[in-house]
Design an enzyme around this catalytic site. Structure first.
Site, mmCIF file in Angstrom:
data_model
loop_
_atom_site.group_PDB
_atom_site.id
_atom_site.type_symbol
_atom_site.label_atom_id
_atom_site.label_comp_id
_atom_site.label_asym_id
_atom_site.label_seq_id
_atom_site.Cartn_x
_atom_site.Cartn_y
_atom_site.Cartn_z
ATOM 1 C CB VAL A 198 -0.976 0.005 1.203
ATOM 2 C CG1 VAL A 198 -1.813 1.281 1.210
ATOM 3 C CG2 VAL A 198 -1.894 -1.213 1.145
ATOM 4 C CE LYS A 258 -6.208 -4.184 7.423
ATOM 5 N NZ LYS A 258 -6.467 -4.938 6.242
ATOM 6 C CD GLU A 265 -12.948 6.457 3.431
ATOM 7 O OE1 GLU A 265 -13.413 7.524 3.828
ATOM 8 O OE2 GLU A 265 -13.566 5.380 3.481
ATOM 9 C CB VAL A 312 -13.361 -0.021 6.697
ATOM 10 C CG1 VAL A 312 -14.557 -0.959 6.493
ATOM 11 C CG2 VAL A 312 -12.970 0.000 8.169
ATOM 12 C CD GLU A 315 -4.359 -7.583 6.473
ATOM 13 O OE1 GLU A 315 -3.724 -6.942 7.305
ATOM 14 O OE2 GLU A 315 -4.887 -7.051 5.482
ATOM 15 C CG ASP A 320 -8.705 -7.768 7.555
ATOM 16 O OD1 ASP A 320 -7.872 -6.898 7.859
ATOM 17 O OD2 ASP A 320 -9.516 -7.639 6.608
ATOM 18 C CE LYS A 328 -10.474 -4.687 6.194
ATOM 19 N NZ LYS A 328 -10.290 -5.684 5.127
ATOM 20 N N GLY A 351 -5.920 -4.417 -2.283
ATOM 21 C CA GLY A 351 -5.036 -4.245 -3.435
ATOM 22 C C GLY A 351 -4.393 -2.863 -3.409
#
Ligand code: HSE
Length: 311
Positions: A14, A105, A129, A132, A190, A201, A205, A304
């Site tokens: 990410v 998260k 943002e 989740v 993850e 996970d 969330k 992704g």
């Protein structure tokens, strides 16, 4: 023109996406914001690693905490994951009045109360943002667009990896491990994929969504969680014959008598005529019902590099 300095902590999947898209869309952002967004420092574990994006060597550091001491950094983007160093970084940034952005998260679900109390005390915004629903703007929508609603329920497919696995098992007759390997190769899972398949996970969330909808943090121990790891190909085929799809569903719901809320995550039979039954692959969807707005539906890629970087 003013420049707004960003310190990026973490260049995994990410983080790399965030750097790439901040660079590619720099002119667009400048035009829309009226100021320059500049990544001033990037904290990584290994400065030599090739990440497929060009990062000027002088931006790189292995000391994430050094982002805090740089007065040219106005915003810290925490994408290192984990719970200790990331918490120290976030609380340190808040104390120094640097804006925090995080996709963490697991940390928010566990320590959200403490983080947001600190943020409130120091009057510093914390944005999350990406925590989740990947690229779906669900946080902003619940916080802002639905502010005039009592949220009655949220039903969501909120883990892209498990939805990808279930889809591949249903549509391609693929085995569980093979489908998980595909999801990992695509960068959806993850670092510890057991959190994707055991429902952990999705529970993180669900806790975040519940905090937005109801204003308090539900302890993880109070959330019923069952993952997809015990589902077999025959469960999926039987469900299909009866006109259902199996989805890992998170439910966040206020009891009608006003006596509390429930938060749970478990495989659920969804009638194939229901819109959530057709949410496939890495896509997530959340059906949010408010007393004023009624039923709403959010849909998009839930994991992704690019979708999450967009958030
Ligand atoms: N592993 C997570 C998922 C990433 O598959 O949904 C996005 O939060």
């Amino acid at each position: 023109m003013q420049t707004f300095g960003i310190g990026l902590a973490g260049m995994g999947n990410v983080g790399t996406g965030v750097f790439k898209h901040l660079t590619q869309n720099r002119a667009l952002l400048r035009e829309r914001l009226g100021y320059e967004l500049a990544v001033r420092r990037v904290a990584v574990r290994d400065v030599e690693k090739n990440r497929g994006v060009e990062i000027p060597r002088e931006l790189l550091t292995t000391d994430a905490q050094s982002l805090l001491d740089d007065p040219g950094i106005h915003m810290v983007v925490e994408l290192i994951g984990g719970k200790e160093e990331s918490l120290r970084l976030m609380l340190g940034a808040i104390e120094r009045k640097k804006i925090v952005v995080t996709g963490n998260k697991a940390l928010l679900a566990e320590r959200g109360k403490e983080i947001f109390e600190a943020a409130f005390a120091h009057k510093v915004p914390v944005f999350f943002e990406a925590a989740v629903g990947g690229g779906i703007p669900i946080i902003k929508s619940i916080r802002e667009a639905f502010i005039g609603n009592h949220i009655q329920s949220i039903h969501g497919i909120v883990n892209g990896t498990s939805n990808y696995i279930l889809t591949r098992m249903t549509e391609a007759g693929m085995g569980f491990s093979e489908a998980l390997a595909e999801a990992q190769a695509a960068g959806y899972a993850e670092a510890d994929p057991s959190l994707d398949v055991n429902g952990g996970d999705a529970a993180h969330k669900a806790i975040i969504l519940a905090s937005l909808a109801y204003g308090f943090w539900v302890p993880e121990g109070n959330v019923f969680v069952e993952g997809i790891e015990k589902l077999t190909a025959s469960d999926i085929q039987f469900a299909r014959k009866m006109g259902y799809r199996i989805k890992l569903l998170a439910t966040i719901k206020a009891h009608e008598d006003g006596a509390g809320i429930e938060v749970r995550v478990h495989p659920t039979l969804i009638p194939e005529t229901h819109v959530l039954a057709s949410v496939n692959g890495v896509f997530n969807a959340m059906a949010v019902r408010g007393d004023v707005v009624g039923e709403t539906l959010f849909y998009g890629k839930g994991a992704g590099q690019d979708a999450t970087a967009s958030a």
